[in-house]
Design an enzyme around this catalytic site. Structure first.
Site, PDB file in Angstrom:
ATOM      1  N   ASN A   9       0.862  -1.176   0.000  1.00 46.06           N
ATOM      2  CA  ASN A   9       0.000   0.000   0.000  1.00 46.06           C
ATOM      3  C   ASN A   9       0.901   1.230   0.000  1.00 46.06           C
ATOM      4  OD1 ASN A   9      -1.853   1.991   0.430  1.00 46.06           O
ATOM      5  ND2 ASN A   9      -2.370   1.380   2.535  1.00 46.06           N
ATOM      6  N   TRP A  10       1.015   1.835  -1.172  1.00 48.92           N
ATOM      7  CA  TRP A  10       1.947   2.962  -1.293  1.00 48.92           C
ATOM      8  C   TRP A  10       1.373   4.268  -0.773  1.00 48.92           C
ATOM      9  CZ3 TRP A  10       3.961   1.841  -6.962  1.00 48.92           C
ATOM     10  CH2 TRP A  10       4.827   0.738  -6.915  1.00 48.92           C
ATOM     11  N   LYS A  11       0.095   4.263  -0.440  1.00 47.85           N
ATOM     12  CA  LYS A  11      -0.550   5.491   0.064  1.00 47.85           C
ATOM     13  C   LYS A  11      -0.267   6.648  -0.905  1.00 47.85           C
ATOM     14  CE  LYS A  11      -0.295   3.436   4.587  1.00 47.85           C
ATOM     15  NZ  LYS A  11      -0.296   3.596   6.036  1.00 47.85           N
ATOM     16  N   HIS A  97      -9.700   1.393   4.440  1.00 44.90           N
ATOM     17  CA  HIS A  97      -8.452   1.559   5.196  1.00 44.90           C
ATOM     18  C   HIS A  97      -8.701   2.543   6.339  1.00 44.90           C
ATOM     19  CE1 HIS A  97      -4.383   2.810   6.205  1.00 44.90           C
ATOM     20  NE2 HIS A  97      -3.988   1.668   5.677  1.00 44.90           N
ATOM     21  N   GLU A  99      -7.089   4.947   7.428  1.00 47.88           N
ATOM     22  CA  GLU A  99      -6.858   6.359   7.085  1.00 47.88           C
ATOM     23  C   GLU A  99      -8.066   6.926   6.347  1.00 47.88           C
ATOM     24  OE1 GLU A  99      -3.031   5.782   5.225  1.00 47.88           O
ATOM     25  OE2 GLU A  99      -2.206   5.319   7.195  1.00 47.88           O
ATOM     26  N   GLU A 169      -5.936  -4.666  10.480  1.00 50.22           N
ATOM     27  CA  GLU A 169      -4.898  -3.666  10.727  1.00 50.22           C
ATOM     28  C   GLU A 169      -5.244  -2.895  11.997  1.00 50.22           C
ATOM     29  OE1 GLU A 169      -2.716  -2.514   6.884  1.00 50.22           O
ATOM     30  OE2 GLU A 169      -4.526  -1.314   6.959  1.00 50.22           O
ATOM     31  N   GLY A 175       1.950   2.521  10.810  1.00 52.01           N
ATOM     32  CA  GLY A 175       2.912   3.616  10.681  1.00 52.01           C
ATOM     33  C   GLY A 175       3.581   4.010  11.989  1.00 52.01           C
ATOM     34  N   SER A 215       2.848  -1.888  10.526  1.00 48.36           N
ATOM     35  CA  SER A 215       4.287  -1.963  10.829  1.00 48.36           C
ATOM     36  C   SER A 215       4.915  -3.320  10.507  1.00 48.36           C
ATOM     37  CB  SER A 215       4.554  -1.575  12.290  1.00 48.36           C
ATOM     38  OG  SER A 215       4.170  -0.233  12.515  1.00 48.36           O
ATOM     39  N   GLY A 236       2.607  -0.947   4.413  1.00 51.99           N
ATOM     40  CA  GLY A 236       2.698   0.459   4.017  1.00 51.99           C
ATOM     41  C   GLY A 236       4.150   0.884   3.889  1.00 51.99           C
ATOM     42  N   GLY A 237       4.681   1.489   4.937  1.00 52.86           N
ATOM     43  CA  GLY A 237       6.022   2.089   4.906  1.00 52.86           C
ATOM     44  C   GLY A 237       7.097   1.187   4.314  1.00 52.86           C
TER      45      GLY A 237
END
Ligand code: PGA
Length: 254
Positions: A9-11, A97, A99, A169, A175, A215, A236-237
């Site tokens: 997930n590159w956001k 998600h 976010e 999640e 994150g 994470s 993600g990150g």
């Protein structure tokens, strides 16, 4: 046997050019990976989906959207429909998600409508659920998961349940560098699968892939993927760098 799924997930990161470079590097680093060992999905921003879909052609990677709007078309400035994602080359789409829920007003009801829209366009939904830190500390984790899974998947057929992907999640782990422990993740995943069995029938629930997200990194993937009901990861990150995401996929499948 559930084939594990690893989704990047590159956001709000990466242009089309950067997506192409990432795909090239990832493909080189994972050329030994057999196609049936894992499904690998990248979710770029809308603007890079078509380029990414072209870049992954002929590889074992596929492309997902990060969100959609449930209407087919119309006066909805700034929104993108399921059919548009499909036409751009996406095969799946992340829905709900945290976010999106926290910053952009997604609710269990809009998640349900987005899941239906994804199904209508032939996209595989990747439906995210998870509790906040407050909810966990109040002891409400399982009740929150029940409500999100039940409402978000309401109206799905058994076959659709078996084919879709869920992502657990915990919001406090996204994150933050703090992943759920094996016990916390294991309990949540087992609970979700139990509910899917109760609500939709065991035959379908056994096929649903339930990913862990929050994470995930090369250092913790082995422990997480070792859990019985963890069928992959939404990352993600650590997915922004092709080498670290390749390392996650390789560690999980070796
Ligand atoms: P993270 O994000 O891996 O950076 O915690 C996961 C996600 O938001 O899907």
């Amino acid at each position: 046997m559930r084939i594990p799924v690893f989704a990047a997930n590159w956001k709000m990161h990466k242009s089309g050019l950067e997506a192409m470079a990432w795909v090239r590097e990832f493909a080189l680093l994972t050329r030994e990976l057999s196609a049936d060992a894992a499904e690998v999905v990248i979710a770029p921003p809308f603007t890079a989906i078509a380029v990414a879909a072209e870049a992954v052609r002929g590889s074992h990677l596929t492309v997902a959207g990060q969100n959609l709007y449930f209407e087919r078309e119309g006066a909805f400035t700034g929104e993108v429909s399921a059919g548009m994602l499909k036409a751009a080359g996406a095969l799946s789409v992340i829905i709900g998600h945290s976010e999106r829920r926290r910053l952009f007003g997604d609710t269990d009801e809009s998640v349900r409508r987005k899941v239906a829209a994804a199904h209508g366009a032939g996209l595989t939904p990747i439906v995210c659920v998870g509790e906040t830190l407050d909810e966990r500390e109040r002891g409400d984790t399982l009740a929150v998961l029940d409500a999100q899974v039940r409402a978000g998947l309401d109206g799905c057929s058994g076959d659709q349940i078996g084919a879709l992907i869920l992502a657990y999640e915990p919001v406090w782990a996204i994150g933050t560098g703090r992943n759920a422990t094996a016990v916390e993740a294991g309990d949540a995943h087992a609970h979700i699968r139990r509910r899917l069995r109760e609500w939709f029938g065991g035959a379908y629930a056994e096929h649903t892939r339930i990913l862990y997200g929050g994470s995930v990194k090369p250092e913790n993937i082995r422990e997480l993927i070792g859990l019985a009901d963890v069928d992959g990861a939404l990352v993600g990150g650590a997915s922004l760098d092709a080498a670290s995401f390749a390392s996650i996929v390789k560690k999980a499948t070796s």
